[in-house]
Motif scaffolding. Structure first.
Motif, PDB file in Angstrom:
ATOM      1  N   ASN A  12       0.925  -1.453   0.131  1.00 22.82           N
ATOM      2  CA  ASN A  12      -0.037  -0.021  -0.075  1.00 22.82           C
ATOM      3  C   ASN A  12       0.820   1.186   0.085  1.00 22.82           C
ATOM      4  O   ASN A  12       1.599   1.573   1.147  1.00 22.82           O
ATOM      5  N   PHE A  13       1.224   1.956  -1.144  1.00 23.22           N
ATOM      6  CA  PHE A  13       2.017   2.933  -1.230  1.00 23.22           C
ATOM      7  C   PHE A  13       1.401   4.366  -0.811  1.00 23.22           C
ATOM      8  O   PHE A  13       0.257   4.733  -1.234  1.00 23.22           O
ATOM      9  N   LEU A  14       2.387   4.952  -0.090  1.00 24.37           N
ATOM     10  CA  LEU A  14       2.072   6.304   0.392  1.00 24.37           C
ATOM     11  C   LEU A  14       1.999   7.266  -0.633  1.00 24.37           C
ATOM     12  O   LEU A  14       2.957   7.364  -1.270  1.00 24.37           O
ATOM     13  N   HIS A  15       0.834   8.127  -0.830  1.00 23.12           N
ATOM     14  CA  HIS A  15       0.922   9.090  -1.781  1.00 23.12           C
ATOM     15  C   HIS A  15       0.751  10.496  -1.224  1.00 23.12           C
ATOM     16  O   HIS A  15       0.779  11.553  -2.118  1.00 23.12           O
ATOM     17  N   ILE A  38      12.921  -0.368   5.790  1.00 23.80           N
ATOM     18  CA  ILE A  38      12.227  -1.612   5.346  1.00 23.80           C
ATOM     19  C   ILE A  38      10.956  -1.358   4.493  1.00 23.80           C
ATOM     20  O   ILE A  38      10.115  -0.437   4.776  1.00 23.80           O
ATOM     21  N   GLY A  39      11.183  -1.924   3.284  1.00 25.14           N
ATOM     22  CA  GLY A  39      10.094  -2.008   2.648  1.00 25.14           C
ATOM     23  C   GLY A  39      10.046  -0.587   1.752  1.00 25.14           C
ATOM     24  O   GLY A  39       8.939   0.007   1.977  1.00 25.14           O
ATOM     25  N   PRO A  40      10.862   0.018   0.945  1.00 22.49           N
ATOM     26  CA  PRO A  40      10.960   1.252   0.560  1.00 22.49           C
ATOM     27  C   PRO A  40       9.890   1.263  -0.531  1.00 22.49           C
ATOM     28  O   PRO A  40       9.503   2.417  -0.769  1.00 22.49           O
ATOM     29  N   GLY A  41       9.449   0.052  -1.294  1.00 21.74           N
ATOM     30  CA  GLY A  41       8.584   0.214  -2.153  1.00 21.74           C
ATOM     31  C   GLY A  41       8.986   1.184  -3.370  1.00 21.74           C
ATOM     32  O   GLY A  41      10.093   1.096  -3.933  1.00 21.74           O
ATOM     33  N   LEU A  42       7.947   1.998  -3.823  1.00 25.97           N
ATOM     34  CA  LEU A  42       8.379   2.946  -4.903  1.00 25.97           C
ATOM     35  C   LEU A  42       9.216   4.274  -4.420  1.00 25.97           C
ATOM     36  O   LEU A  42       9.511   5.054  -5.100  1.00 25.97           O
ATOM     37  N   ILE A  59      15.813  -2.111   2.412  1.00 33.42           N
ATOM     38  CA  ILE A  59      15.553  -3.547   2.284  1.00 33.42           C
ATOM     39  C   ILE A  59      14.219  -3.942   1.589  1.00 33.42           C
ATOM     40  O   ILE A  59      13.326  -3.495   2.213  1.00 33.42           O
ATOM     41  N   GLU A  60      14.316  -4.504   0.419  1.00 31.43           N
ATOM     42  CA  GLU A  60      13.155  -4.701  -0.300  1.00 31.43           C
ATOM     43  C   GLU A  60      12.918  -6.052  -0.898  1.00 31.43           C
ATOM     44  O   GLU A  60      14.030  -6.516  -1.573  1.00 31.43           O
ATOM     45  N   ILE A  61      11.758  -6.750  -0.740  1.00 31.05           N
ATOM     46  CA  ILE A  61      11.845  -8.011  -1.384  1.00 31.05           C
ATOM     47  C   ILE A  61      11.529  -8.022  -2.724  1.00 31.05           C
ATOM     48  O   ILE A  61      11.733  -9.042  -3.237  1.00 31.05           O
ATOM     49  N   ASP A  62      10.636  -7.177  -3.091  1.00 30.03           N
ATOM     50  CA  ASP A  62      10.291  -7.293  -4.677  1.00 30.03           C
ATOM     51  C   ASP A  62      11.138  -6.758  -5.477  1.00 30.03           C
ATOM     52  O   ASP A  62      11.530  -5.639  -5.450  1.00 30.03           O
ATOM     53  N   ARG A  63      11.504  -7.847  -6.369  1.00 33.58           N
ATOM     54  CA  ARG A  63      12.625  -7.367  -7.225  1.00 33.58           C
ATOM     55  C   ARG A  63      12.553  -6.462  -8.274  1.00 33.58           C
ATOM     56  O   ARG A  63      13.278  -5.614  -8.609  1.00 33.58           O
ATOM     57  N   ALA A  83      16.022  -8.551  -0.356  1.00 27.35           N
ATOM     58  CA  ALA A  83      15.895  -9.528   0.464  1.00 27.35           C
ATOM     59  C   ALA A  83      14.722  -9.378   1.522  1.00 27.35           C
ATOM     60  O   ALA A  83      14.110  -8.457   1.431  1.00 27.35           O
ATOM     61  N   ASP A  84      14.554 -10.731   2.067  1.00 32.93           N
ATOM     62  CA  ASP A  84      13.197 -10.712   2.852  1.00 32.93           C
ATOM     63  C   ASP A  84      13.653  -9.946   4.199  1.00 32.93           C
ATOM     64  O   ASP A  84      14.690 -10.869   4.718  1.00 32.93           O
ATOM     65  N   VAL A  85      13.022  -9.308   4.664  1.00 34.73           N
ATOM     66  CA  VAL A  85      13.734  -8.655   5.879  1.00 34.73           C
ATOM     67  C   VAL A  85      13.478  -9.658   7.092  1.00 34.73           C
ATOM     68  O   VAL A  85      14.269  -9.404   8.180  1.00 34.73           O
ATOM     69  N   LEU A  86      12.408 -10.467   6.899  1.00 38.42           N
ATOM     70  CA  LEU A  86      12.321 -11.473   8.236  1.00 38.42           C
ATOM     71  C   LEU A  86      13.437 -12.443   8.373  1.00 38.42           C
ATOM     72  O   LEU A  86      13.877 -12.876   9.369  1.00 38.42           O
ATOM     73  N   ASN A 103       7.205   2.110   6.420  1.00 41.56           N
ATOM     74  CA  ASN A 103       5.534   1.713   6.207  1.00 41.56           C
ATOM     75  C   ASN A 103       5.476   0.085   5.940  1.00 41.56           C
ATOM     76  O   ASN A 103       5.787  -0.186   4.809  1.00 41.56           O
ATOM     77  N   LEU A 104       5.341  -0.533   6.844  1.00 41.49           N
ATOM     78  CA  LEU A 104       5.387  -1.895   7.070  1.00 41.49           C
ATOM     79  C   LEU A 104       4.386  -2.547   6.176  1.00 41.49           C
ATOM     80  O   LEU A 104       3.107  -2.299   6.467  1.00 41.49           O
ATOM     81  N   PRO A 105       4.882  -3.666   5.597  1.00 47.50           N
ATOM     82  CA  PRO A 105       3.582  -4.634   5.065  1.00 47.50           C
ATOM     83  C   PRO A 105       3.087  -5.138   6.331  1.00 47.50           C
ATOM     84  O   PRO A 105       3.573  -5.671   6.980  1.00 47.50           O
ATOM     85  N   TYR A 106       1.496  -4.886   6.102  1.00 46.77           N
ATOM     86  CA  TYR A 106       0.816  -5.369   7.568  1.00 46.77           C
ATOM     87  C   TYR A 106       0.795  -6.662   7.823  1.00 46.77           C
ATOM     88  O   TYR A 106       0.676  -7.249   9.133  1.00 46.77           O
TER      89      TYR A 106
END
Ligand code: SAM
Length: 255
Positions: A12-15, A38-42, A59-63, A83-86, A103-106
């Motif tokens: 869920n990306f912050l806009h 963690i999870g920078p997304g876009l 650290i981002e899981i989505d290539r 990488a997977d932060v877990l 902004n964590l993946p819930y």
């Protein structure tokens, strides 16, 4: 490139620019801080934080998103861990202490926070966007609706400071729930008695809350006797949700 949000990665990306600025203002960044996002997304938070920092680890899981970030990393101020932060070993990051932001993946927020407790001695503070309900559970006092295992474990390690509530409309796609930003600051040895055996402490708290409405003399059978409960001032007829963090620690240390 148009990125389609992936549900399985809790995207869920912050806009909302106002909210993004407010979060960054709350961080009070210093240029030499060692921040880890963690999870920078876009990059909604990433590129709002970057002007204040010499460097930022993410650290981002989505290539696909890693590629987007790499393309935008012209000044090389970002180190991108794909990488997977877990499973991420935060000990590999050299300069300490760490300031963790996300902004964590819930779907992984609770296990992630427990994973970070393994590195707590290296952490200066953490700022997370979470479901409001999770922040309420983290900050809850004994004898209230939201008090539970998460409250005890988080409050054992950290001071919990809720900062702001964020409406679903601030994200794309909008989640079904309201969110909130929380600051977690690791407690110093002066602030709280430490459990001599943190695994046992964690097991005790988990067992107590497994059946939160039952009396502790029953739920903790096998772990603590009625005499051991009484010796640290816990009424054996009390329920898990009425016991303060310090009492759980005292009980652990008496076993
Ligand atoms: N920071 C961005 C923002 O605020 O717009 C994105 C936030 S989005 C809620 C969560 C991000 O975490 C996504 O980019 C997602 O791909 C990433 N993510 C999900 N699971 C992850 C994991 N296990 N390890 C690392 N990143 C993960």
């Amino acid at each position: 490139m148009e990125h389609k949000a992936r549900k399985r990665f809790g995207q869920n990306f912050l806009h909302d620019a106002g909210i993004i600025q407010e979060i960054v203002a709350n961080l009070q960044l210093q240029s030499r801080d060692h921040c880890v996002e963690i999870g920078p997304g876009l990059g909604a938070l990433t590129f709002a934080m970057l002007p204040y920092l010499q460097h930022l680890d993410v650290i981002e899981i989505d290539r696909d998103l890693v590629q987007v970030l790499q393309d935008a990393n012209q000044a090389n101020k970002l180190t991108i861990y794909s990488a997977d932060v877990l499973k991420f070993d935060f000990n590999q990051l050299q300069a300490k202490p760490l300031r963790i932001v996300g902004n964590l993946p819930y779907n992984i927020s609770t296990p992630l926070i427990f994973h970070l407790f393994d590195f707590i001695a290296s952490i200066q503070d953490m700022h997370f966007m979470l479901q409001l309900e999770v922040v309420e559970r983290m900050a809850a006092e004994p004898d209230t609706e939201h008090y539970g295992r998460l409250s005890v474990m988080v409050q054992y390690y950290c001071d919990v400071i809720p900062l702001l509530i964020v409406p679903a409309s601030a994200f794309t796609p909008a989640p079904k729930v309201t969110s909130a930003v929380v600051r977690l600051v690791p407690k110093t040895a002066m602030q709280i008695e430490r459990a001599h055996d943190e695994k046992l402490f964690s097991q005790l708290v988990r067992t107590a809350f497994n059946q939160r409405r039952k009396m502790l003399r029953n739920t903790l059978k096998g772990l603590a006797t009625v005499e051991q409960l009484e010796a640290v001032g816990i009424d054996p007829h009390a329920r898990a949700e009425t016991i303060r963090v310090e009492q759980y620690v005292k009980l652990t240390n008496s076993l």
